[in-house]
Design a protein around this motif. Structure first.
Motif, mmCIF file in Angstrom:
data_model
loop_
_atom_site.group_PDB
_atom_site.id
_atom_site.type_symbol
_atom_site.label_atom_id
_atom_site.label_comp_id
_atom_site.label_asym_id
_atom_site.label_seq_id
_atom_site.Cartn_x
_atom_site.Cartn_y
_atom_site.Cartn_z
ATOM 1 N N GLU A 53 -6.814 0.658 -9.722
ATOM 2 C CA GLU A 53 -5.297 0.756 -9.297
ATOM 3 C C GLU A 53 -5.091 -0.149 -8.188
ATOM 4 O O GLU A 53 -4.187 -0.770 -8.071
ATOM 5 N N GLU B 240 1.754 -0.895 -10.209
ATOM 6 C CA GLU B 240 0.336 -0.340 -9.725
ATOM 7 C C GLU B 240 0.635 0.537 -8.748
ATOM 8 O O GLU B 240 -0.107 1.752 -8.459
ATOM 9 N N HIS C 150 1.103 3.568 -10.365
ATOM 10 C CA HIS C 150 -0.313 4.279 -10.909
ATOM 11 C C HIS C 150 -1.159 5.014 -9.795
ATOM 12 O O HIS C 150 -1.561 5.898 -9.984
ATOM 13 N N GLU D 107 0.486 -1.515 -18.396
ATOM 14 C CA GLU D 107 -0.577 -2.484 -18.169
ATOM 15 C C GLU D 107 -0.649 -3.456 -19.563
ATOM 16 O O GLU D 107 -0.855 -4.386 -19.257
#
Ligand SMILES: [Fe+2]
Ligand SMILES: [Fe+2]
Length: 401
Positions: free
Chosen positions: A182, A214, A217, A294
């Motif tokens: 990530e 990201e 994430h 994603e």
């Protein structure tokens, strides 16, 4: 041409100049504006203001002593304003798609703004529309903005875990691995963004949301990895080497292709696998939330790469070379961390029973097959013939991303 404006008691130092400017705008150069007003310094201030802005006071006004420093004052409009905007150009059209070529001299101007000539050009690397564009970009940006979730509330972090120790260690290892992936996936769009001409506003916005995705994430995978009290798992040299080749990819399209089409495309299957075999709700949730984002990153990578190939078929060769170059750079590395592979098997097995491990092993083999199938499908969509797509998919890094 003549006009009149009354400033009443307003001075030039508290807004009066707006009224004078507005009245002058309606006149051609050489036109005369009579300014009336009671401010005691009106004449003095207007004289200074006119010198600064390329106008002059009418001769009779200048010599007239009547009325002291207050109005009326007559101004003759100069040509400075007209000259200032004579060479100005619009930075493309505000509505509709961006121009084919973004002029570096537009700099940071809004798309469609009237840009005064002069000033330093922006040092953007990507100024050609086809090198960064996809028609789907505005819609993907809108979906990203609407779909942003809050890591604090989207996951129930206080749910009891109840995961057997060894399975928990596998989850922690996978989270450790995901975080480093990530981080690469965050840095790459951020870097591309910094070199993109802002005229391609929708792509700029999309890359910003991608980096922000990201960032979330990184947060949720770190948090899940530490949820049972730590420590985190391992980071292999081969895995990091693989990701670093992505960071070094200099071209917008090959970087987007390697990261989003091949890497994140492969991660869609990986995250779905983790979601499906998650031993607890938190793991299932973080994988589910990430896969949603994603899918957008992959959609842009595929759409943009296909867009460029549609305008320049020879670009397939450039893409092909980028895969081969990366493959040979990684020949001597192990690729995927064996601990990551083993953790996937154990996650799908759910226990160390030989029959369970056999099931887990098969599940990971199936996972790799579906990753390969997905890559081939995307490569074919971009324009590669089936045999080349299969070849390139096989050359993709063993580290998945
Ligand atoms: Fe991600
Ligand atoms: Fe991503």
């Amino acid at each position: 041409m003549r006009a009149t404006t009354d400033l009443d008691g307003l001075g030039l130092d508290d807004g009066g100049q707006l009224l004078v400017d507005r009245a002058l705008a309606a006149l051609p150069p050489g036109g005369r504006l009579t300014v009336t007003g009671s401010h005691p310094a009106l004449r003095v201030h207007l004289a200074a203001w006119c010198r600064e802005h390329g106008h002059r006071l009418a001769a009779d006004t200048e010599t007239s002593a009547a009325g002291g420093n207050a109005g009326p004052v007559e101004i003759v409009k100069g040509t400075a304003d007209e000259q200032r905007w004579r060479n100005a150009k619009r930075a493309g059209a505000a509505e509709g798609p961006p121009d084919k070529r973004a002029d570096p001299r537009w700099g940071l101007a809004a798309r469609g703004a009237l840009v005064e000539a002069g000033g330093l050009p922006i040092g953007a690397e990507w100024t050609e529309r086809e090198h960064v564009w996809a028609d789907i970009a505005p819609r993907l940006y809108a979906a990203a903005a609407a779909g942003a979730w809050d890591p604090a509330t989207a996951v129930n972090w206080t749910a009891t875990l109840n995961v057997p120790n060894e399975i928990e260690r596998a989850v922690v290892q996978l989270m450790t691995y995901l975080v480093e992936n990530e981080q690469a996936a965050l840095i790459i769009p951020a870097r591309l963004l910094g070199q993109l001409h802002p005229h391609f506003r929708e792509v700029m916005q999309l890359l910003a949301t991608q980096a922000a995705d990201e960032a979330r994430h990184v947060e949720v995978f770190t948090r899940r990895g530490l949820l049972s009290g730590g420590p985190l798992g391992t980071s292999s040299a081969g895995g990091r080497a693989s990701l670093q080749t992505l960071l070094a990819e200099p071209d917008f399209t090959t970087a987007s292709f390697l990261l989003s089409v091949l890497g994140e495309g492969t991660f869609l299957d990986l995250l779905r696998f983790i979601h499906e075999h998650a031993p607890d709700k938190v793991t299932a949730d973080v994988a589910r939330l990430a896969v949603r984002d994603e899918a957008r990153h992959v959609a842009f990578g595929v759409a943009h790469t296909a867009h460029l190939v549609a305008t320049d078929k020879s670009y397939l060769g450039v893409l092909r070379q980028s895969v081969e170059r990366r493959h040979s750079a990684l020949l001597d590395t192990a690729g995927l961390n064996t601990e990551v592979f083993d953790s996937l098997v154990l996650l799908a097995a759910g226990s160390w029973e030989p029959a369970a491990i056999s099931r887990g092993w098969r599940a990971v083999r199936d996972l790799q097959a579906s990753m390969d199938e997905g890559r081939r499908r995307r490569l074919a969509y971009i324009g590669f013939p089936a045999d080349e797509a299969a070849e390139l998919s096989a050359l993709h890094t063993r580290n998945f991303m």
